[in-house]
Write a protein that holds these residues in place. Structure first.
Motif, mmCIF file in Angstrom:
data_model
loop_
_atom_site.group_PDB
_atom_site.id
_atom_site.type_symbol
_atom_site.label_atom_id
_atom_site.label_comp_id
_atom_site.label_asym_id
_atom_site.label_seq_id
_atom_site.Cartn_x
_atom_site.Cartn_y
_atom_site.Cartn_z
ATOM 1 N N LEU A 190 1.617 -7.945 1.642
ATOM 2 C CA LEU A 190 0.181 -8.059 1.478
ATOM 3 C C LEU A 190 -0.451 -6.724 1.108
ATOM 4 C CD1 LEU A 190 -0.718 -10.496 4.383
ATOM 5 C CD2 LEU A 190 -0.339 -11.000 1.971
ATOM 6 N N SER A 191 0.104 -5.652 1.623
ATOM 7 C CA SER A 191 -0.395 -4.325 1.281
ATOM 8 C C SER A 191 -0.237 -4.059 -0.216
ATOM 9 C CB SER A 191 0.339 -3.266 2.096
ATOM 10 O OG SER A 191 -0.052 -1.977 1.710
ATOM 11 N N GLY A 192 0.923 -4.395 -0.747
ATOM 12 C CA GLY A 192 1.171 -4.234 -2.177
ATOM 13 C C GLY A 192 0.257 -5.126 -3.002
ATOM 14 N N ALA A 193 0.029 -6.354 -2.527
ATOM 15 C CA ALA A 193 -0.853 -7.284 -3.234
ATOM 16 C C ALA A 193 -2.270 -6.727 -3.293
ATOM 17 C CB ALA A 193 -0.839 -8.654 -2.556
ATOM 18 N N LEU A 194 -2.736 -6.188 -2.182
ATOM 19 C CA LEU A 194 -4.080 -5.608 -2.156
ATOM 20 C C LEU A 194 -4.183 -4.378 -3.045
ATOM 21 C CD1 LEU A 194 -4.992 -6.029 1.608
ATOM 22 C CD2 LEU A 194 -5.992 -7.226 -0.344
ATOM 23 N N LYS A 195 -3.110 -3.610 -3.110
ATOM 24 C CA LYS A 195 -3.093 -2.422 -3.963
ATOM 25 C C LYS A 195 -3.230 -2.824 -5.434
ATOM 26 C CE LYS A 195 -0.515 1.835 -4.671
ATOM 27 N NZ LYS A 195 0.662 2.616 -4.273
ATOM 28 N N VAL A 196 -2.514 -3.844 -5.845
ATOM 29 C CA VAL A 196 -2.601 -4.318 -7.228
ATOM 30 C C VAL A 196 -3.986 -4.919 -7.480
ATOM 31 C CG1 VAL A 196 -1.668 -5.958 -8.928
ATOM 32 C CG2 VAL A 196 -0.120 -4.681 -7.444
ATOM 33 N N PHE A 197 -4.514 -5.626 -6.494
ATOM 34 C CA PHE A 197 -5.855 -6.196 -6.610
ATOM 35 C C PHE A 197 -6.893 -5.088 -6.812
ATOM 36 C CE2 PHE A 197 -9.869 -7.751 -4.924
ATOM 37 C CZ PHE A 197 -9.987 -8.976 -5.557
ATOM 38 N N ASP A 198 -6.783 -4.029 -6.021
ATOM 39 C CA ASP A 198 -7.701 -2.897 -6.151
ATOM 40 C C ASP A 198 -7.565 -2.230 -7.521
ATOM 41 O OD1 ASP A 198 -8.730 -3.312 -3.623
ATOM 42 O OD2 ASP A 198 -7.459 -1.775 -2.672
ATOM 43 N N GLU A 199 -6.330 -2.090 -7.993
ATOM 44 C CA GLU A 199 -6.088 -1.509 -9.316
ATOM 45 C C GLU A 199 -6.754 -2.352 -10.399
ATOM 46 O OE1 GLU A 199 -2.381 -1.562 -12.295
ATOM 47 O OE2 GLU A 199 -1.950 -0.608 -10.363
ATOM 48 N N MET A 200 -6.628 -3.662 -10.271
ATOM 49 C CA MET A 200 -7.242 -4.567 -11.226
ATOM 50 C C MET A 200 -8.759 -4.377 -11.232
ATOM 51 S SD MET A 200 -7.233 -8.741 -11.229
ATOM 52 C CE MET A 200 -8.342 -8.818 -9.844
ATOM 53 N N SER A 201 -9.327 -4.270 -10.063
ATOM 54 C CA SER A 201 -10.766 -4.082 -9.934
ATOM 55 C C SER A 201 -11.213 -2.744 -10.517
ATOM 56 C CB SER A 201 -11.162 -4.176 -8.462
ATOM 57 O OG SER A 201 -12.528 -3.948 -8.313
ATOM 58 N N GLU A 202 -10.460 -1.690 -10.224
ATOM 59 C CA GLU A 202 -10.793 -0.355 -10.724
ATOM 60 C C GLU A 202 -10.745 -0.289 -12.242
ATOM 61 O OE1 GLU A 202 -8.107 2.322 -8.784
ATOM 62 O OE2 GLU A 202 -8.963 1.915 -6.810
ATOM 63 N N ARG A 203 -9.889 -1.075 -12.846
ATOM 64 C CA ARG A 203 -9.765 -1.069 -14.306
ATOM 65 C C ARG A 203 -10.801 -1.974 -14.966
ATOM 66 N NH1 ARG A 203 -4.451 0.551 -16.916
ATOM 67 N NH2 ARG A 203 -3.457 1.790 -15.319
ATOM 68 N N GLY A 204 -11.656 -2.552 -14.142
ATOM 69 C CA GLY A 204 -12.734 -3.370 -14.685
ATOM 70 C C GLY A 204 -12.323 -4.755 -15.110
ATOM 71 N N HIS A 205 -11.211 -5.215 -14.620
ATOM 72 C CA HIS A 205 -10.728 -6.548 -14.986
ATOM 73 C C HIS A 205 -11.116 -7.519 -13.876
ATOM 74 C CE1 HIS A 205 -8.558 -9.453 -17.206
ATOM 75 N NE2 HIS A 205 -7.546 -9.531 -16.399
ATOM 76 N N ARG A 206 -12.287 -8.079 -14.016
ATOM 77 C CA ARG A 206 -12.827 -8.922 -12.952
ATOM 78 C C ARG A 206 -12.903 -10.399 -13.336
ATOM 79 N NH1 ARG A 206 -15.706 -4.051 -12.735
ATOM 80 N NH2 ARG A 206 -15.556 -3.066 -10.705
ATOM 81 N N ASP A 207 -12.337 -10.774 -14.452
ATOM 82 C CA ASP A 207 -12.463 -12.145 -14.955
ATOM 83 C C ASP A 207 -11.969 -13.198 -13.966
ATOM 84 O OD1 ASP A 207 -13.427 -10.982 -17.231
ATOM 85 O OD2 ASP A 207 -11.572 -11.233 -18.368
ATOM 86 N N ASN A 208 -10.855 -12.926 -13.321
ATOM 87 C CA ASN A 208 -10.246 -13.930 -12.436
ATOM 88 C C ASN A 208 -10.300 -13.537 -10.964
ATOM 89 O OD1 ASN A 208 -9.477 -15.641 -14.543
ATOM 90 N ND2 ASN A 208 -7.715 -14.365 -14.986
ATOM 91 N N MET A 209 -11.183 -12.620 -10.589
ATOM 92 C CA MET A 209 -11.181 -12.117 -9.212
ATOM 93 C C MET A 209 -11.456 -13.210 -8.184
ATOM 94 S SD MET A 209 -12.701 -8.286 -9.465
ATOM 95 C CE MET A 209 -12.303 -7.851 -7.781
#
Length: 84
Positions: free
Chosen positions: A57-76
Protein backbone atom coordinates in the motif's frame (compact mmCIF):
# COMPACT_ATOMS: atom_id res chain seq x y z
CA UNK A 1 13.16 2.72 -40.51
CA UNK A 2 12.30 2.06 -36.88
CA UNK A 3 8.97 1.97 -35.15
CA UNK A 4 8.57 3.78 -31.84
CA UNK A 5 6.37 2.31 -29.13
CA UNK A 6 3.09 4.13 -28.61
CA UNK A 7 0.81 4.54 -25.60
CA UNK A 8 -0.92 1.20 -26.16
CA UNK A 9 2.42 -0.60 -26.40
CA UNK A 10 3.52 0.79 -23.06
CA UNK A 11 0.15 0.02 -21.46
CA UNK A 12 0.51 -3.64 -22.44
CA UNK A 13 4.09 -3.80 -21.15
CA UNK A 14 3.07 -2.21 -17.84
CA UNK A 15 0.20 -4.68 -17.46
CA UNK A 16 2.46 -7.66 -18.15
CA UNK A 17 5.09 -6.36 -15.69
CA UNK A 18 2.46 -5.98 -12.96
CA UNK A 19 1.02 -9.46 -13.60
CA UNK A 20 4.53 -10.84 -13.10
CA UNK A 21 4.86 -8.71 -9.92
CA UNK A 22 7.74 -6.78 -11.48
CA UNK A 23 6.67 -3.41 -10.19
CA UNK A 24 10.06 -1.74 -10.49
CA UNK A 25 9.96 -2.49 -14.22
CA UNK A 26 6.41 -1.17 -14.45
CA UNK A 27 7.43 2.08 -12.75
CA UNK A 28 10.42 2.38 -15.06
CA UNK A 29 8.07 2.02 -18.01
CA UNK A 30 5.92 4.83 -16.61
CA UNK A 31 9.00 7.03 -16.51
CA UNK A 32 9.91 6.14 -20.09
CA UNK A 33 6.40 7.07 -21.18
CA UNK A 34 6.98 10.59 -19.89
CA UNK A 35 10.44 10.72 -21.48
CA UNK A 36 8.94 9.86 -24.87
CA UNK A 37 6.20 12.46 -24.46
CA UNK A 38 3.41 9.99 -23.79
CA UNK A 39 1.01 10.76 -20.96
CA UNK A 40 0.28 7.53 -19.09
CA UNK A 41 -3.43 6.93 -18.84
CA UNK A 42 -4.53 3.53 -17.58
CA UNK A 43 -0.94 2.55 -16.77
CA UNK A 44 -0.97 4.44 -13.48
CA UNK A 45 -4.12 2.62 -12.40
CA UNK A 46 -2.60 -0.71 -13.40
CA UNK A 47 0.51 -0.11 -11.28
CA UNK A 48 -1.42 1.30 -8.31
CA UNK A 49 -3.91 -1.57 -8.29
CA UNK A 50 -1.16 -4.16 -8.73
CA UNK A 51 0.83 -2.76 -5.82
CA UNK A 52 -2.24 -2.53 -3.61
CA UNK A 53 -3.35 -6.08 -4.41
CA UNK A 54 0.15 -7.37 -3.68
CA UNK A 55 0.00 -5.71 -0.25
CA UNK A 56 2.35 -2.81 -0.98
CA UNK A 57 0.00 0.00 0.00
CA UNK A 58 2.91 2.33 0.66
CA UNK A 59 4.18 1.79 -2.87
CA UNK A 60 0.67 2.27 -4.28
CA UNK A 61 0.32 5.58 -2.47
CA UNK A 62 3.75 6.67 -3.69
CA UNK A 63 2.76 6.04 -7.31
CA UNK A 64 -0.57 7.76 -6.69
CA UNK A 65 1.23 10.82 -5.32
CA UNK A 66 3.61 10.80 -8.31
CA UNK A 67 0.63 10.72 -10.65
CA UNK A 68 -0.91 13.67 -8.85
CA UNK A 69 2.34 15.66 -8.83
CA UNK A 70 2.67 15.21 -12.59
CA UNK A 71 -0.76 16.70 -13.05
CA UNK A 72 -2.41 13.53 -14.26
CA UNK A 73 -5.74 13.74 -12.52
CA UNK A 74 -8.06 12.30 -15.18
CA UNK A 75 -8.74 9.02 -13.39
CA UNK A 76 -8.04 9.99 -9.76
CA UNK A 77 -11.62 9.39 -8.56
CA UNK A 78 -11.62 5.89 -10.04
CA UNK A 79 -8.20 5.15 -8.55
CA UNK A 80 -9.11 6.25 -5.03
CA UNK A 81 -12.08 3.86 -5.13
CA UNK A 82 -9.91 1.00 -6.44
CA UNK A 83 -7.21 1.48 -3.78
CA UNK A 84 -9.57 2.12 -0.84
Amino acid sequence: MGVSPNLETYNVLVKISCKKLRFSEARELLEWMWVWGLKPDVSYGTVINGLAKSGDLSGALKVFDEMSERGHRDNMNKLTIAVA
